[in-house]
Design an enzyme around this catalytic site. Structure first.
Site, PDB file in Angstrom:
ATOM      1  N   TYR A  40      -1.607  -0.131  11.287  1.00  0.00           N
ATOM      2  CA  TYR A  40      -1.824  -0.863  10.022  1.00  0.00           C
ATOM      3  C   TYR A  40      -0.648  -0.659   9.073  1.00  0.00           C
ATOM      4  O   TYR A  40      -0.052  -1.626   8.587  1.00  0.00           O
ATOM      5  CB  TYR A  40      -3.136  -0.396   9.351  1.00  0.00           C
ATOM      6  CG  TYR A  40      -3.197  -0.731   7.869  1.00  0.00           C
ATOM      7  CD1 TYR A  40      -3.324  -2.060   7.443  1.00  0.00           C
ATOM      8  CD2 TYR A  40      -3.101   0.263   6.882  1.00  0.00           C
ATOM      9  CE1 TYR A  40      -3.355  -2.380   6.081  1.00  0.00           C
ATOM     10  CE2 TYR A  40      -3.134  -0.049   5.530  1.00  0.00           C
ATOM     11  CZ  TYR A  40      -3.259  -1.369   5.138  1.00  0.00           C
ATOM     12  OH  TYR A  40      -3.283  -1.687   3.787  1.00  0.00           O
ATOM     13  N   LYS A  48       2.239  -3.234   7.552  1.00  0.00           N
ATOM     14  CA  LYS A  48       2.445  -3.464   6.109  1.00  0.00           C
ATOM     15  C   LYS A  48       3.900  -3.157   5.736  1.00  0.00           C
ATOM     16  O   LYS A  48       4.514  -3.884   4.944  1.00  0.00           O
ATOM     17  CB  LYS A  48       1.492  -2.600   5.271  1.00  0.00           C
ATOM     18  CG  LYS A  48       0.037  -2.996   5.326  1.00  0.00           C
ATOM     19  CD  LYS A  48      -0.282  -4.373   4.761  1.00  0.00           C
ATOM     20  CE  LYS A  48      -0.151  -4.475   3.259  1.00  0.00           C
ATOM     21  NZ  LYS A  48      -0.600  -5.798   2.740  1.00  0.00           N
ATOM     22  N   THR A  91       0.825  -1.208   0.000  1.00  0.00           N
ATOM     23  CA  THR A  91       0.000   0.000   0.000  1.00  0.00           C
ATOM     24  C   THR A  91       0.860   1.260   0.000  1.00  0.00           C
ATOM     25  O   THR A  91       1.983   1.254   0.535  1.00  0.00           O
ATOM     26  CB  THR A  91      -0.903   0.001   1.264  1.00  0.00           C
ATOM     27  OG1 THR A  91      -1.456   1.301   1.447  1.00  0.00           O
ATOM     28  CG2 THR A  91      -0.128  -0.359   2.531  1.00  0.00           C
ATOM     29  N   ASP A  92       0.306   2.338  -0.528  1.00  0.00           N
ATOM     30  CA  ASP A  92       1.024   3.626  -0.496  1.00  0.00           C
ATOM     31  C   ASP A  92       1.167   4.172   0.930  1.00  0.00           C
ATOM     32  O   ASP A  92       1.985   5.059   1.192  1.00  0.00           O
ATOM     33  CB  ASP A  92       0.342   4.668  -1.400  1.00  0.00           C
ATOM     34  CG  ASP A  92      -1.085   5.003  -1.007  1.00  0.00           C
ATOM     35  OD1 ASP A  92      -1.637   4.367  -0.078  1.00  0.00           O
ATOM     36  OD2 ASP A  92      -1.671   5.914  -1.631  1.00  0.00           O
ATOM     37  N   GLU A  93       0.363   3.601   1.874  1.00  0.00           N
ATOM     38  CA  GLU A  93       0.413   4.119   3.251  1.00  0.00           C
ATOM     39  C   GLU A  93       1.753   3.869   3.922  1.00  0.00           C
ATOM     40  O   GLU A  93       2.063   4.502   4.928  1.00  0.00           O
ATOM     41  CB  GLU A  93      -0.714   3.516   4.097  1.00  0.00           C
ATOM     42  CG  GLU A  93      -2.075   3.932   3.597  1.00  0.00           C
ATOM     43  CD  GLU A  93      -3.188   3.808   4.627  1.00  0.00           C
ATOM     44  OE1 GLU A  93      -2.895   3.631   5.816  1.00  0.00           O
ATOM     45  OE2 GLU A  93      -4.352   3.911   4.224  1.00  0.00           O
TER      46      GLU A  93
END
Ligand code: NAD
Ligand code: DAU
Length: 340
Positions: free
Chosen positions: A151, A155, A126-128
């Protein structure tokens, strides 16, 4: 590629991916490996159940025995790893299951894949993991990792483990990092389905903080096409960002949804902000465009229109997934609007 293990295939993106992949890859078997947590739903794939190349195994990536059995039984040569705890707000309510599934589970999967000697391990990220942007700039694959929520930290941990398995053991790992997805079968805890369903039910629409946080939205089918393309043409050890160059402030999306559903803006409620709320995400997708030739095909206008229609046409689906555990979560997360 003959036998692909798709972890988390009963979730939102995984189920859209399996549907797309079975059509585009007529000689490949797909094994959906899913624990069926609150977010996993086999109803998402009822239309492919009869396909002889589709197989389902109920299993947990944190249980080595479950994973080994699946690899042995189906002679897995490729892994596409979606399985994760995926919702930021839930990771703020409790982070242990995020570390367990996203870090420990990924480690077990990498280890079994290493022992089995596979052709490709595509880790869906994810870009997060890049953290938050100011008002300008975009995330590239070289942006340093700076995850802010439990979260995204879990990741990022799994991304680093996957890259370490590539570097240390030569496991053919590729990572994709995508921006926010929307489309059919998205669990109603996420912004777009939550707002559509609350609007349809004339319930308050809870917007965190000032509503000016920005996300870069991509239709889930465009994400699935990109994953398939990376699986065919991506290079082991590489990371590919995926995004649609489609930035929206949350409040503008909420107003657009109200307009599409034909409900008044008086339903909007500004509520207390998400702790540590990332301000802005934006993806630079030049690498996947230039090296793999992928570009998105959905306009946001078409995508959001079709998505609103899908939720209108599938009330049974969302009524079922919103019963039970979801009600408890909703009360806890949105006590401010539930009490008002
Ligand atoms: P989701 O929550 O809808 O689905 C997750 C799936 O994983 C569910 O089917 C669940 O049952 C399964 N699962 C959870 N724990 C498991 C375990 N221990 N063993 C086996 N299966 C398990 O998630 P999603 O939105 O479809 O996201 C899929 C992946 O894509 C995640 O890795 C997420 O980080 C990543 N991602 C999501 C988005 C987005 O906008 N939703 C964007 C970029 C990346
Ligand atoms: O960027 C990719 C990520 O996108 C994925 O890795 C995650 O799995 C996925 O959940 C998503 O994370 P976000 O936190 O960006 O998505 P969410 O739909 O939860 O929230 C989008 C924005 O809307 C965010 O700024 C918070 C805000 N929001 C969300 C909810 C659920 C609200 O204002 N009110 C809400 O009720």
């Amino acid at each position: 590629m003959k036998s692909v293990l798709v972890t988390g295939g009963a979730g939102f993106i995984g189920s859209n991916f399996i549907r797309h992949f079975l059509v585009r890859n007529p000689d490949v078997d797909v094994i959906n490996f899913d624990k069926l947590t609150y977010a996993g739903n086999l109803e998402n794939l009822s239309d492919v159940e009869g396909n002889q190349r589709y197989h389902f195994i109920k299993g947990d990536i944190c249980e080595r025995g479950d994973v080994e059995l699946a690899f042995r039984k189906f002679k897995i040569d490729t892994v596409v790893h979606f399985a994760a705890e995926s919702h930021v707000d839930r990771s703020i309510l409790g982070s242990s299951v995020f570390v367990q599934t996203n870090v420990v589970g990924t480690n077990i999967l990498l280890d079994v894949a290493k022992e089995s000697g596979i052709q490709r391990f595509l880790h869906i990220s994810t870009d997060e993991v890049y953290g938050s942007l100011g008002s300008t700039g975009k995330f590239t694959e070289e942006t340093p990792l700076h995850p802010n929520s439990p979260y995204s930290a879990s990741k990022a941990g799994s991304d680093l483990l996957a890259l370490a398995y590539q570097h240390t053991f030569g496991l053919p790992v590729i990572i994709t990092r995508c921006s926010n997805n929307y489309g059919p079968y998205q669990f109603p805890e996420k912004l777009i389905p939550l707002m559509i369903i609350n609007a349809l039910n004339d319930k308050p629409l809870p917007v965190y903080g000032d509503g000016l946080n920005v996300r870069d939205w991509l239709h889930v089918v465009d994400h699935c096409v990109a994953i398939d393309a990376v699986l065919q043409a991506g290079k082991p050890g590489e990371v590919y960002n995926i995004g649609g160059n489609n930035e929206w402030k949350n409040i503008d999306i909420v107003k657009l949804i109200l307009q599409k559903v034909g409900k008044p803006e008086s339903l909007i409620r500004f509520v207390k902000d998400r702790p540590g709320h990332d301000r802005r995400y934006a993806i630079d997708a030049a690498k996947i465009k230039n090296e793999i030739g992928w570009t998105p095909s959905y306009t946001f206008e078409r995508g959001i229109e079709e998505t609103v229609q899908w939720y209108l046409n599938n009330r049974g689906w969302w009524s079922r997934v919103m019963s039970g555990e979801y009600q408890e979560y909703y009360q806890k997360q949105y006590d401010e609007v539930v009490r008002s």
